[in-house]
Design a protein around this motif. Structure first.
Motif, PDB file in Angstrom:
ATOM      1  N   HIS A 295      -7.498 -40.403 -88.571  1.00 45.68           N
ATOM      2  CA  HIS A 295      -7.228 -40.010 -89.976  1.00 45.68           C
ATOM      3  C   HIS A 295      -7.799 -41.476 -90.683  1.00 45.68           C
ATOM      4  N   TRP A 296      -7.415 -42.617 -90.370  1.00 46.71           N
ATOM      5  CA  TRP A 296      -8.175 -43.822 -91.036  1.00 46.71           C
ATOM      6  C   TRP A 296      -9.493 -43.907 -91.043  1.00 46.71           C
ATOM      7  N   PHE A 297      -9.885 -43.539 -89.701  1.00 43.65           N
ATOM      8  CA  PHE A 297     -11.391 -43.562 -89.378  1.00 43.65           C
ATOM      9  C   PHE A 297     -12.234 -42.520 -90.480  1.00 43.65           C
ATOM     10  N   VAL A 298     -11.577 -41.310 -90.563  1.00 44.01           N
ATOM     11  CA  VAL A 298     -12.325 -40.362 -91.125  1.00 44.01           C
ATOM     12  C   VAL A 298     -11.947 -40.608 -92.747  1.00 44.01           C
ATOM     13  N   LEU A 299     -10.970 -41.305 -92.997  1.00 52.11           N
ATOM     14  CA  LEU A 299     -10.780 -41.691 -94.800  1.00 52.11           C
ATOM     15  C   LEU A 299     -11.868 -42.704 -94.925  1.00 52.11           C
ATOM     16  N   ILE A 300     -11.959 -43.675 -94.295  1.00 50.60           N
ATOM     17  CA  ILE A 300     -12.780 -44.679 -94.331  1.00 50.60           C
ATOM     18  C   ILE A 300     -14.368 -44.414 -94.405  1.00 50.60           C
TER      19      ILE A 300
ATOM     20  N   PRO B 145     -21.555 -40.534 -85.555  1.00 48.45           N
ATOM     21  CA  PRO B 145     -21.786 -41.085 -83.892  1.00 48.45           C
ATOM     22  C   PRO B 145     -20.712 -41.843 -83.699  1.00 48.45           C
ATOM     23  N   LEU B 146     -19.984 -42.430 -84.290  1.00 48.51           N
ATOM     24  CA  LEU B 146     -19.044 -43.430 -84.054  1.00 48.51           C
ATOM     25  C   LEU B 146     -17.683 -42.765 -83.629  1.00 48.51           C
ATOM     26  N   LEU B 147     -17.754 -41.466 -84.117  1.00 43.83           N
ATOM     27  CA  LEU B 147     -16.467 -40.800 -83.802  1.00 43.83           C
ATOM     28  C   LEU B 147     -16.088 -40.319 -82.357  1.00 43.83           C
ATOM     29  N   GLU B 148     -17.300 -40.272 -81.809  1.00 42.65           N
ATOM     30  CA  GLU B 148     -17.158 -40.047 -80.403  1.00 42.65           C
ATOM     31  C   GLU B 148     -16.420 -41.262 -79.472  1.00 42.65           C
ATOM     32  N   TYR B 149     -16.823 -42.470 -79.982  1.00 44.42           N
ATOM     33  CA  TYR B 149     -16.210 -43.621 -79.378  1.00 44.42           C
ATOM     34  C   TYR B 149     -14.782 -43.982 -79.571  1.00 44.42           C
ATOM     35  N   LEU B 150     -14.296 -43.417 -80.641  1.00 42.50           N
ATOM     36  CA  LEU B 150     -12.980 -43.395 -81.162  1.00 42.50           C
ATOM     37  C   LEU B 150     -12.075 -42.367 -80.284  1.00 42.50           C
ATOM     38  N   LEU B 151     -12.631 -41.352 -80.210  1.00 41.18           N
ATOM     39  CA  LEU B 151     -12.099 -40.070 -79.319  1.00 41.18           C
ATOM     40  C   LEU B 151     -11.616 -40.657 -77.953  1.00 41.18           C
ATOM     41  N   LYS B 152     -12.607 -41.598 -77.460  1.00 37.51           N
ATOM     42  CA  LYS B 152     -12.418 -41.720 -76.120  1.00 37.51           C
ATOM     43  C   LYS B 152     -11.358 -42.764 -75.690  1.00 37.51           C
TER      44      LYS B 152
ATOM     45  N   LEU C  71     -24.686 -37.015 -95.444  1.00 31.68           N
ATOM     46  CA  LEU C  71     -24.315 -35.684 -94.786  1.00 31.68           C
ATOM     47  C   LEU C  71     -23.993 -35.979 -93.337  1.00 31.68           C
ATOM     48  N   ILE C  72     -24.924 -36.559 -92.862  1.00 31.79           N
ATOM     49  CA  ILE C  72     -24.880 -36.935 -91.413  1.00 31.79           C
ATOM     50  C   ILE C  72     -23.635 -37.860 -91.111  1.00 31.79           C
ATOM     51  N   ILE C  73     -23.345 -39.203 -91.816  1.00 27.76           N
ATOM     52  CA  ILE C  73     -22.136 -39.657 -91.652  1.00 27.76           C
ATOM     53  C   ILE C  73     -20.868 -38.845 -91.762  1.00 27.76           C
ATOM     54  N   LEU C  74     -21.014 -37.838 -92.704  1.00 29.34           N
ATOM     55  CA  LEU C  74     -19.673 -37.041 -92.865  1.00 29.34           C
ATOM     56  C   LEU C  74     -19.532 -36.152 -92.021  1.00 29.34           C
ATOM     57  N   PHE C  75     -20.538 -35.557 -91.619  1.00 24.29           N
ATOM     58  CA  PHE C  75     -20.394 -34.294 -90.599  1.00 24.29           C
ATOM     59  C   PHE C  75     -20.645 -34.556 -89.170  1.00 24.29           C
TER      60      PHE C  75
END
Length: 88
Positions: free
Chosen positions: A5-10, A81-88, A74-78
């Motif tokens: 949630h913090w990552f998406v918010l930031i 690329p860093l989201l994959e590293y956070l999910l692992k 839009l690329i950053i929002l949707f």
């Protein structure tokens, strides 16, 4: 709140700031270009076609910068690329 949630918010706040800053400067440049074109038309009305054609080409180039900013945001929002590293 979780880390996700913090990552998406930031990233959303960063995207909003990026679009704001990325649009301010092209808007200022477009205003200055239009101002200079109007001054040139006032001084040399016989060069209207040349000035107008050059103005529209310049405005299209300036507007493309704002569109590039929008695409990156839009690329950053949707597809962050860093989201994959956070999910692992």
């Amino acid at each position: 709140m979780s880390d996700m949630h913090w990552f998406v918010l930031i990233s959303t706040v960063a995207a909003a700031v990026a679009i704001a800053v990325g649009i301010i400067f092209p808007a200022i440049a477009m205003g200055r270009a239009i101002t200079q074109a109007l001054e040139s038309l006032a001084r040399q009305p016989e060069a209207e076609k040349s000035i107008t054609r050059t103005l529209f080409i310049g405005l299209a180039m300036i507007e493309s910068l704002a569109i590039y900013v929008l695409v990156i945001v839009l690329i950053i929002l949707f597809r962050n690329p860093l989201l994959e590293y956070l999910l692992k």
